[in-house]
Design a protein around this motif. Sequence first.
Motif, PDB file in Angstrom:
ATOM      1  N   SER A  28     -49.676  -9.798 -28.792  1.00 10.33           N
ATOM      2  CA  SER A  28     -49.152 -10.788 -29.830  1.00 10.33           C
ATOM      3  C   SER A  28     -47.473 -10.714 -29.560  1.00 10.33           C
ATOM      4  O   SER A  28     -46.590 -10.878 -30.436  1.00 10.33           O
ATOM      5  N   SER A  29     -46.988 -10.334 -28.247  1.00 12.21           N
ATOM      6  CA  SER A  29     -45.851 -10.064 -28.194  1.00 12.21           C
ATOM      7  C   SER A  29     -45.228 -10.786 -26.793  1.00 12.21           C
ATOM      8  O   SER A  29     -46.137 -10.983 -25.736  1.00 12.21           O
ATOM      9  N   LEU A  30     -44.049 -10.811 -26.429  1.00  8.97           N
ATOM     10  CA  LEU A  30     -43.557 -11.300 -25.035  1.00  8.97           C
ATOM     11  C   LEU A  30     -42.983  -9.811 -24.205  1.00  8.97           C
ATOM     12  O   LEU A  30     -42.909  -8.843 -24.876  1.00  8.97           O
ATOM     13  N   GLN A  70     -49.872  -7.473 -13.417  1.00  8.42           N
ATOM     14  CA  GLN A  70     -50.396  -8.586 -13.754  1.00  8.42           C
ATOM     15  C   GLN A  70     -51.331  -8.645 -15.038  1.00  8.42           C
ATOM     16  O   GLN A  70     -51.467  -9.527 -15.914  1.00  8.42           O
ATOM     17  N   HIS A  72     -48.795  -8.955 -17.772  1.00  6.86           N
ATOM     18  CA  HIS A  72     -48.634 -10.344 -17.887  1.00  6.86           C
ATOM     19  C   HIS A  72     -49.443 -11.354 -18.307  1.00  6.86           C
ATOM     20  O   HIS A  72     -49.557 -11.987 -19.224  1.00  6.86           O
ATOM     21  N   HIS A  73     -50.768 -10.960 -17.975  1.00  3.83           N
ATOM     22  CA  HIS A  73     -51.931 -11.810 -18.611  1.00  3.83           C
ATOM     23  C   HIS A  73     -52.279 -11.502 -19.990  1.00  3.83           C
ATOM     24  O   HIS A  73     -52.339 -12.495 -20.859  1.00  3.83           O
ATOM     25  N   LEU A  80     -48.130 -12.722 -24.712  1.00  4.38           N
ATOM     26  CA  LEU A  80     -47.931 -14.012 -24.763  1.00  4.38           C
ATOM     27  C   LEU A  80     -46.968 -14.802 -23.934  1.00  4.38           C
ATOM     28  O   LEU A  80     -47.139 -16.139 -23.730  1.00  4.38           O
ATOM     29  N   GLY A  81     -45.966 -14.280 -23.126  1.00  2.81           N
ATOM     30  CA  GLY A  81     -45.415 -14.838 -22.082  1.00  2.81           C
ATOM     31  C   GLY A  81     -44.361 -13.407 -21.462  1.00  2.81           C
ATOM     32  O   GLY A  81     -44.243 -12.491 -21.882  1.00  2.81           O
ATOM     33  N   THR A  82     -44.058 -13.904 -20.175  1.00  5.17           N
ATOM     34  CA  THR A  82     -43.281 -13.131 -19.566  1.00  5.17           C
ATOM     35  C   THR A  82     -41.907 -13.717 -19.290  1.00  5.17           C
ATOM     36  O   THR A  82     -41.588 -14.841 -18.711  1.00  5.17           O
ATOM     37  N   ARG A  83     -40.648 -12.757 -19.467  1.00  3.69           N
ATOM     38  CA  ARG A  83     -39.488 -13.471 -19.288  1.00  3.69           C
ATOM     39  C   ARG A  83     -38.658 -12.526 -18.333  1.00  3.69           C
ATOM     40  O   ARG A  83     -39.096 -11.372 -17.912  1.00  3.69           O
ATOM     41  N   SER A  84     -37.769 -13.033 -17.477  1.00  6.29           N
ATOM     42  CA  SER A  84     -37.007 -12.239 -16.613  1.00  6.29           C
ATOM     43  C   SER A  84     -35.527 -12.821 -16.443  1.00  6.29           C
ATOM     44  O   SER A  84     -35.292 -13.964 -16.298  1.00  6.29           O
ATOM     45  N   GLU A 118     -37.241  -8.317 -29.057  1.00  2.00           N
ATOM     46  CA  GLU A 118     -37.244  -9.602 -28.590  1.00  2.00           C
ATOM     47  C   GLU A 118     -38.741  -9.380 -27.856  1.00  2.00           C
ATOM     48  O   GLU A 118     -39.400 -10.505 -27.902  1.00  2.00           O
ATOM     49  N   VAL A 119     -38.789  -8.546 -27.128  1.00  2.00           N
ATOM     50  CA  VAL A 119     -39.889  -8.166 -26.170  1.00  2.00           C
ATOM     51  C   VAL A 119     -40.554  -6.881 -26.390  1.00  2.00           C
ATOM     52  O   VAL A 119     -39.810  -6.100 -27.090  1.00  2.00           O
ATOM     53  N   GLU A 138     -38.711 -13.718 -30.662  1.00  2.00           N
ATOM     54  CA  GLU A 138     -37.145 -13.336 -30.167  1.00  2.00           C
ATOM     55  C   GLU A 138     -36.208 -13.304 -31.401  1.00  2.00           C
ATOM     56  O   GLU A 138     -35.274 -12.794 -31.215  1.00  2.00           O
ATOM     57  N   SER A 152     -36.517 -16.375 -15.581  1.00  2.30           N
ATOM     58  CA  SER A 152     -37.445 -17.098 -16.528  1.00  2.30           C
ATOM     59  C   SER A 152     -37.014 -16.963 -17.968  1.00  2.30           C
ATOM     60  O   SER A 152     -36.652 -15.726 -18.526  1.00  2.30           O
TER      61      SER A 152
END
Lengths: 257, 257
Positions: A152-154, A170, A173-174, A177-181, A196-197, B97, B181
């Motif tokens: 339920s998180s990034l 991975q 990652h899967h 909910l999303g991956t940030r970089s 935030e993540v 976030e 990203s």
Amino acid sequence: MDYQLDFRIKLWMEEVAERLRESLNQKVEIQEKQGAADLVTEMDRWAETYFVEKITTYYPDHQIIGEEGISDTPVTSTKGITWLIDPIDGTLNYVKEKNHFGIMVGIFEDGVPVAGYIYDVMNHDLYSGIVSEGVFLNNKPLTPIQVDSISSSLVVGNVGNYVENRYNLQAIHHLALGTRSYGAAALEIIAVLRGEVCLYASSGLNPWDFGAGYALCKALGFEVTTFTNEPLNIMEKSPVIFAPKHIHAEALKLLEV
Amino acid sequence: MDYQLDFRIKLWMEEVAERLRESLNQKVEIQEKQGAADLVTEMDRWAETYFVEKITTYYPDHQIIGEEGISDTPVTSTKGITWLIDPIDGTLNYVKEKNHFGIMVGIFEDGVPVAGYIYDVMNHDLYSGIVSEGVFLNNKPLTPIQVDSISSSLVVGNVGNYVENRYNLQAIHHLALGTRSYGAAALEIIAVLRGEVCLYASSGLNPWDFGAGYALCKALGFEVTTFTNEPLNIMEKSPVIFAPKHIHAEALKLLEV
């Protein structure tokens, strides 16, 4: 904790941050270290030299481990007070983006985190944490956003680690909910501190990359360990995960070592 | 270009941005659209309704294509003036976030970009571009950082696209110095406009996702096309690449369709 030390670190970081912002309008000398994506600039060296000169003046018995190796006294034991310093974290961003870089300082006593400082330079945001006191953003207490689970998180981390599936990243990652970089450990650790993540996992961080974040996370009650749940050794490079306790436990089950 | 339109859009976007920032301290109703990573909130609907009411009041003959489908007049032709509106771009970031989201508005005449607006809400930064005039950040002319080649630059995009190697995007990831990203097309297009990264490529963007960026990039002389170098159709979803001309040409040779 020595509160005069806390006072001085903040003062010194403000000075370095101001100088780094000014340098963005000037020509800065750049050199490659281990390839075109691993850069060092005269400002990395200037900033670390600034810290080393201050520390050796005010705290001559403290040890220093810095990314650029400016201090000429080798550190062979974690005994006493050790400073972990990354004068510009995200040098590639500093050079290419003129944005999204940080300054990181960690204070350790006998190898155990005492205080940590991350300066988000372009946002003028100083995150400071004393392990016994909590974390502060520009001196105001920081309350992280609550994160419930990975699904339920990034999450945040280096894109290469996810593409190459190092340590089975991975799976995280899967699930998320999303991956940030963001390309700077400083900003990725800040994202964890703010909630935030839910986690930041890296396949390999040097002591100056994880020192500040290790102390800041501990000040919030978060976990920071290797991928096999061992405490970090401030004299070694290792895989590192930063996360609240329940997320940390969930992630370790997915990571493969 | 109608400069009163430009004046009004900026005013309306400031109002929406202020209300979105306020909403972060309030309880906001959230619903899933196509799964847990695809969210809509009452604030997305409120913001689009705000724009639709303003447009139908001041410009009753203009057409509106918005992410939330608030306007009840279907758009069947690109003839005349069409507004492409994403009231909150990066809704997942907005919810999780409370940071890193944008508002996007694109103005098209007979399907051709005329003006674009991206509001980086939490940084209080409004990027506005009129195709015949250039791009402005908070009304000051924006000069992008020069990017020479993919191999000497950073790129930005969705981590999933790189992990799954959609359209051979891993070739770009491997050639570039690093991949970033941010989870919001708004912020990823801004990174291209500023020259922080050399390109943003997405495997699938809706008209409201690319409209503002299409116009802003054109205002800087940058290229925005599908992966087969075709102009974008503002009534269709498609893969999109945003980049300066020389980078765009370099990237199209690497992408596989």
